[in-house]
Structure formats: C-alpha cells, structure tokens
Design an enzyme around this catalytic site. Sequence first.
Site, short mmCIF file in Angstrom:
data_model
loop_
_atom_site.label_atom_id
_atom_site.label_comp_id
_atom_site.label_asym_id
_atom_site.label_seq_id
_atom_site.Cartn_x
_atom_site.Cartn_y
_atom_site.Cartn_z
N SER A 25 5.37 -9.13 -8.64
CA SER A 25 6.81 -9.13 -9.08
C SER A 25 7.15 -10.05 -10.28
O SER A 25 6.33 -10.56 -10.94
CB SER A 25 7.84 -9.66 -7.75
OG SER A 25 7.56 -11.00 -7.73
N TYR A 58 9.04 -5.55 -9.27
CA TYR A 58 10.42 -5.39 -8.81
C TYR A 58 10.85 -7.20 -9.10
O TYR A 58 10.07 -7.92 -9.14
CB TYR A 58 10.52 -5.18 -7.55
CG TYR A 58 9.55 -6.03 -6.46
CD1 TYR A 58 9.88 -7.17 -5.92
CD2 TYR A 58 8.08 -5.78 -6.53
CE1 TYR A 58 9.02 -8.10 -5.07
CE2 TYR A 58 7.38 -6.59 -5.67
CZ TYR A 58 7.66 -7.71 -5.08
OH TYR A 58 7.04 -8.55 -4.43
N ALA A 74 -0.34 -9.21 -9.98
CA ALA A 74 -0.81 -8.41 -11.09
C ALA A 74 -0.39 -8.37 -12.37
O ALA A 74 -0.92 -8.41 -13.54
CB ALA A 74 -1.24 -7.16 -10.67
N ALA A 75 0.99 -8.54 -12.30
CA ALA A 75 2.00 -8.54 -13.29
C ALA A 75 1.53 -9.65 -14.42
O ALA A 75 1.69 -9.84 -15.61
CB ALA A 75 3.12 -8.60 -13.06
#
Length: 128
Positions: A25, A58, A74-75
């Site tokens: 997120s 998100y 991961a972002a």
Amino acid sequence: MKLHILKSKIHNAIVTSGDLEYEGSITIDNELLEMVDMIPNEKVLVVNNNNGERFETYIIKGAHGSREIQLNGAAARCALVGDEIIIMTFALMDEAEARNYKPMVLIVDKENNPKSRHHVGEQDEPLS
C-alpha cells in the site's frame, strides 16, 4: 459503456519513507486525502517522476497533518525516499457524466504541504 476517468490526483508529492516489511500500500496524510476526496482502501496509480515507474496499490490513511507519503511492501521498491510522485485515483462513469466531470488536483510543495487545489480546467485555489 463505462469509462475509467481521472477522479483526483496529488501532484508532485515527495516520498517520505518506505517499509518493505509492511503488507503493501501507500500511506498518505489524511488531510491531503480529504482535500482531493480520496479514501482509505481506494486503488491508486502512482507515477514516479524520477524513474518513470508506474504502479498500482491502495491507500492507507496516515496521521492528519503529518505530510507522510510512505510506500509499503513491494511498492517501496518502486521509489526512493525523496522521489517525486503523482498519486491518481479513477472512477467509472458513463460517457455523458465523464464529458462534464472535472477531476480535482492538489499540488503540494517539496515538504508535501498543500500549495493549491483546482478542478482540471479551472483556476487554482491557493492554500498557503
């Protein structure tokens, strides 16, 4: 037929932190979310102006007034602290509604303080 139309965006936000161990997120200062009508759990497209990377995630609500823009999971691999990003939300609309819709844009400074806000095609509303 429904079209995906830009709903709102936070322009030129600066990544303040990252947490690779978090589930995923982007955490965004709740005050900034309210200014552009974004909500927790809403899907966002993020563009990194420094490296051209685009990714979806998100929203998680951050502390009000914190100016936090934190990439999680991961972002966090898609942008470094200090990178400039654009955060966009989209909405499904029928063609008639889409033709008249004007997305909200919030422009922030290098500390993620709100500078101005406007609907696309309209005059800036200075905020500082």
